[in-house]
Design an enzyme around this catalytic site. Structure first.
Site, PDB file in Angstrom:
ATOM      1  N   SER A 248     -12.029  12.142  13.359  1.00 31.15           N
ATOM      2  CA  SER A 248     -12.601  11.670  14.620  1.00 31.15           C
ATOM      3  C   SER A 248     -13.727  12.533  15.177  1.00 31.15           C
ATOM      4  O   SER A 248     -14.349  12.155  16.165  1.00 31.15           O
ATOM      5  CB  SER A 248     -11.498  11.545  15.681  1.00 31.15           C
ATOM      6  OG  SER A 248     -10.940  12.798  15.994  1.00 31.15           O
ATOM      7  N   LYS A 293      -8.013  12.204  24.907  1.00 31.09           N
ATOM      8  CA  LYS A 293      -9.285  12.878  24.692  1.00 31.09           C
ATOM      9  C   LYS A 293     -10.153  12.846  25.952  1.00 31.09           C
ATOM     10  O   LYS A 293     -10.882  13.795  26.244  1.00 31.09           O
ATOM     11  CB  LYS A 293     -10.017  12.253  23.501  1.00 31.09           C
ATOM     12  CG  LYS A 293      -9.305  12.518  22.190  1.00 31.09           C
ATOM     13  CD  LYS A 293     -10.072  12.010  20.990  1.00 31.09           C
ATOM     14  CE  LYS A 293      -9.352  12.414  19.707  1.00 31.09           C
ATOM     15  NZ  LYS A 293     -10.080  12.015  18.495  1.00 31.09           N
TER      16      LYS A 293
END
EC number: 3.4.21.53
Length: 355
Positions: A248, A293
């Site tokens: 990611s 996140k």
């Protein structure tokens, strides 16, 4: 009252001792791709002119409980009620009974591949040529290819037909019936590495004939390898970041590389964080744990968050205060948005929508 107290104690003990099939996700550390981690530069480029950078282009992470950790019901309830964590079924993070060691290995492989794609995408975005070749990535133990092909061997052709993409290899092999021979034209890994180091093309190729076998549970021919793409870069780019796995961070690594290879600052010193996988063509893909996140980025001080288009709907359900989501589909989208942020023209930034 005594009976009620004993029942309560019994329930509390049960809640602590009885495991439930859940795992927890929480915000992990964020790291500035333009800066240092544990005293070492995250991005180190040699053999090419680089430029000073400023500000933040932070990659973000998610912290998860281990595959072997047995969460009890008290911890699960606490996690459900907490705003900065998410409790999910254990199989969501560790499908098919995957062990923590297997998950760690898979994450490490995905992280390594994301680094490679981040480099390719960044250089392609800057019109810097990158050469590539199709190689044997893995040889499956006990397969017909074991002992005949090796990881790193360059695959030039299959049955005399040149291969240009990794999927071409499987396409040629599966044209055969199980038990038939298939011919690989290769450059052995050691010869390919020596030629690359000397800056020349390999001098010879070798023909390897392998008898196919039937794939488990499928009626198709296989030889037992996985093909991949290996790239040769015109200068050295090292990405050093310990204790991080998964694909990611690809987008943010690409942007960090571009920032170091171009004059000025992509974001003009603004604190920008983000996430997203990236492929060799610069397409940004979705990731897991987006809500965690966002929280981690906001807590670190980010003002803008580069969000993969496919994660926008989930991200908009609970945006941390003070954080602006910027929708991105490609690396070029991200660069253009950073240009706007640097110029102060934020009204035209592509935003995430709930639909």
């Amino acid at each position: 009252m005594l009976a009620s107290t004993l029942i309560l104690i019994a329930l509390l003990c049960a809640g602590v001792l009885i495991p439930v099939g859940y795992s927890e996700m929480s915000p992990g550390p964020t790291v500035n791709t333009l800066g240092d981690a544990r005293g070492e530069p995250v991005l180190r480029i040699s053999g090419r002119k680089t430029y000073p950078t400023k500000g933040n282009l932070n990659m973000t992470t998610v912290r998860v409980t281990g595959a072997d950790y047995e969460m009890n019901i008290v911890e699960a309830v606490y996690g459900w009620l907490a705003h900065d964590s998410v409790v999910v079924p254990h199989d969501t993070l560790y499908p098919d009974g995957k062990t923590e060691e297997e998950s760690t290995q898979e994450n490490a492989e995905e992280f390594s591949q994301s680094q490679e794609s981040a480099k390719v995408a960044a250089l392609e975005e800057l019109d810097i040529p990158v050469s590539s070749r199709i190689v044997v990535s893995t040889v499956i133990k006990g397969s017909p290819a074991q002992g005949k092909l090796h990881a790193g061997d360059v695959i030039k052709a299959v049955d005399g037909a040149p291969v240009k993409e990794p999927q071409d290899v499987a396409a040629h092999v599966t044209r055969h019936k199980p038990g038939e021979d298939v011919a690989f034209t290769i450059v052995p890994a050691k010869e390919a590495a020596a030629a690359e180091k000397a800056g020349r093309q390999p001098r010879s190729t070798r023909k390897i004939v392998i008898t196919t076998e039937k794939a488990p549970k499928e009626n198709r021919a296989i030889v037992g390898i996985r093909a991949g793409t290996d790239h040769t870069f015109p200068f050295e780019i090292d990405i050093e970041l310990a204790d991080v796995g998964g694909p990611s961070a690809g987008l943010m690594f690409s942007l960090g590389i571009i920032d170091k290879l171009t004059p000025g600052s992509l974001a003009g010193g603004t604190f920008v964080a983000g996430t997203g996988t990236i492929d060799d063509e610069g397409t940004v893909g979705p990731i897991g744990g987006i809500s965690m996140k966002l929280v981690g980025a906001r807590d670190a001080g980010a003002r803008y968050f580069l969000t993969p288009d496919d994660n926008c709907a989930a991200a908009t359900s609970d945006i941390p205060s003070g954080l602006t989501l910027v929708r991105v589909k490609t690396l070029d989208d991200a660069r253009k948005s950073l240009d706007r942020i640097r110029a102060g023209d934020t009204a035209g930034l592509p935003s995430c929508s709930a639909g």
